[in-house]
Scaffold this active site. Structure first.
Site, PDB file in Angstrom:
ATOM      1  N   GLU A   1     -13.713  11.896  10.253  1.00 62.37           N
ATOM      2  CA  GLU A   1     -13.896  10.545   9.711  1.00 62.37           C
ATOM      3  C   GLU A   1     -13.758   9.485  10.807  1.00 62.37           C
ATOM      4  OE1 GLU A   1     -11.102  10.177   6.481  1.00 62.37           O
ATOM      5  OE2 GLU A   1     -11.870  11.941   5.487  1.00 62.37           O
TER       6      GLU A   1
ATOM      7  N   HIS B   1     -13.630   7.841   2.133  1.00 60.65           N
ATOM      8  CA  HIS B   1     -12.209   8.114   1.940  1.00 60.65           C
ATOM      9  C   HIS B   1     -11.537   7.006   1.125  1.00 60.65           C
ATOM     10  CE1 HIS B   1      -8.492  10.302   3.723  1.00 60.65           C
ATOM     11  NE2 HIS B   1      -8.238   9.833   2.533  1.00 60.65           N
TER      12      HIS B   1
ATOM     13  N   ARG C   1      -8.887  16.851   1.867  1.00 63.52           N
ATOM     14  CA  ARG C   1      -9.041  16.627   3.296  1.00 63.52           C
ATOM     15  C   ARG C   1     -10.288  17.355   3.769  1.00 63.52           C
ATOM     16  NH1 ARG C   1      -5.996  13.019   2.944  1.00 63.52           N
ATOM     17  NH2 ARG C   1      -4.098  12.553   4.122  1.00 63.52           N
TER      18      ARG C   1
HETATM   19  C1  8YV Z   1      -5.211   7.162   2.324  1.00 58.83           C
HETATM   20  C2  8YV Z   1      -4.745   9.567   1.691  1.00 58.83           C
HETATM   21  O1  8YV Z   1      -6.527   6.813   2.188  1.00 58.83           O
HETATM   22  O2  8YV Z   1      -2.593   9.410   0.804  1.00 58.83           O
HETATM   23  C3  8YV Z   1      -3.390  10.099   1.462  1.00 58.83           C
HETATM   24  O3  8YV Z   1      -3.124  11.235   1.918  1.00 58.83           O
HETATM   25  O4  8YV Z   1      -5.601  10.230   2.174  1.00 58.83           O
HETATM   26  C4  8YV Z   1      -5.031   8.182   1.255  1.00 58.83           C
HETATM   27  O5  8YV Z   1      -4.085   7.707   0.399  1.00 58.83           O
HETATM   28  C5  8YV Z   1      -5.096   7.368   3.775  1.00 58.83           C
HETATM   29  O6  8YV Z   1      -4.487   8.508   4.146  1.00 58.83           O
HETATM   30  C6  8YV Z   1      -4.455   6.109   4.372  1.00 58.83           C
HETATM   31  O7  8YV Z   1      -3.220   6.346   4.923  1.00 58.83           O
END
Ligand code: 8YV
Length: 306
Positions: free
Chosen positions: A252, A270, A223
């Site tokens: 983001e 991401h 993150r």
């Molecule tokens: C997704 C992510 O891109 O699972 C997570 O925590 O960061 C990724 O899988 C994003 O969060 C979409 O919900």
């Protein structure tokens, strides 16, 4: 259907697999309100206390992500609302992408692709030498499912592997370093794999970045909130950090302008879990949790108390 089950959909662009699974048994709502007992959200969208309280009948928040740092879990649990996420099904993808970033930064893969496409090879000849990844000392910040999977992937090529976690993992075969600054000082490359949230905000501090140093590389597939982003940008621009491979950012989809022109950085939008196979599996796990809830059965992947 008159007796369709109301679900609050907070994901801005739900996948085809998620929408396809929410058949006419479900009544998709896009605004909070009474009568809604299930909310589906994403890792980026989350759900805050205000929205939770605007759904007085809410009983389940199903997150289509492994990271639930944008969900007010403490508030949900205090209201007796269960929260689920989608662990395990995306571990391989995120760990694969970490390895891709490690190689791309070390060998400047993205940069050299553009070098050829822009005709620079013809005009300028062979580009400067890069860095060998095999044999480097790899530090892994966070040793959960994804950190472990990254260690397994780099095991055949790393010179040494060490990790940081809140406590030493008895089953880990790697060196434990219980301080992020000390791990960064030891490592050639530091891979950020901790969960996001208040407990890890700014964990990759200015001091950690300084300890990595001008030959060091930071990889972040976790993150953006985990890293002191202004300090990271300063160190990369000044050359006090050797390079970075970043899939996540503090705000983001906005990426600090100063990073866009740096040849020492690889920037991704991401993409951690963004494959067809994995997004289908994440959607299925969300649907399975919702259907378990509706059927009054145990949830498959509830998140622990905050
Ligand atoms: C997704 C992510 O891109 O699972 C997570 O925590 O960061 C990724 O899988 C994003 O969060 C979409 O919900």
């Amino acid at each position: 259907m008159a007796d369709a089950f109301p679900i609050l959909m907070l994901i801005e662009r739900p996948s085809q697999w998620l929408l396809g699974g929410l058949d006419d048994r479900y009544d998709l709502r896009h605004a909070p309100g009474p009568g809604i007992t299930v909310a589906i959200t994403g890792g980026g969208e989350g759900i805050d206390a205000t929205t939770i309280d605007a759904c007085p009948d809410l009983k389940l928040i199903a997150v289509c992500a492994v990271g639930y740092d944008k969900v007010d879990v403490a508030h949900a649990h205090a209201r007796g609302i269960a929260v689920t996420n989608t662990p395990d099904v995306l571990t391989d993808d995120v760990a694969d992408l970490a390895l891709a970033l490690m190689l791309s930064v070390s060998r400047k893969v993205a940069l050299h692709d553009h070098y050829v496409r822009e005709g620079r090879w013809v005009r300028e000849g062979t580009p400067p030498l890069t860095r060998k990844l095999t044999g480097q000392k790899i530090g892994i910040l966070g040793y959960g499912r994804i950190g472990h999977a990254i260690a397994e992937r780099v095991k055949p090529i790393a010179g040494e592997i060490a990790y940081y976690a809140r406590s030493e993992k008895p089953d880990a075969e790697w060196r434990y370093i219980g301080d992020p600054v000390a791990l960064a000082d030891w490592a050639d490359m530091l891979v950020v794999a901790v969960a996001g949230g208040k407990g890890t905000a700014g964990l990759v501090s200015r001091e950690v970045i300084a300890a990595l140093g001008p030959e060091g590389v930071l990889i972040n597939i976790a993150r953006g909130s985990v890293v002191d982003e202004p300090a990271l940008v300063d160190a990369l621009v000044s050359g006090r950090l050797g390079g970075a491979g970043l899939d996540v950012f503090a705000d983001e989809p906005n990426v600090p302008e100063a990073l866009l022109g740096l040849e020492s950085v690889v920037l991704l939008p991401h993409q951690g879990s963004a494959t067809r196979e994995t997004r289908a599996a994440m959607a299925q796990l969300v649907l399975d949790n919702v259907e378990a809830f509706v059927a009054g059965k145990p949830l498959l992947t509830p998140v622990p108390a905050a």
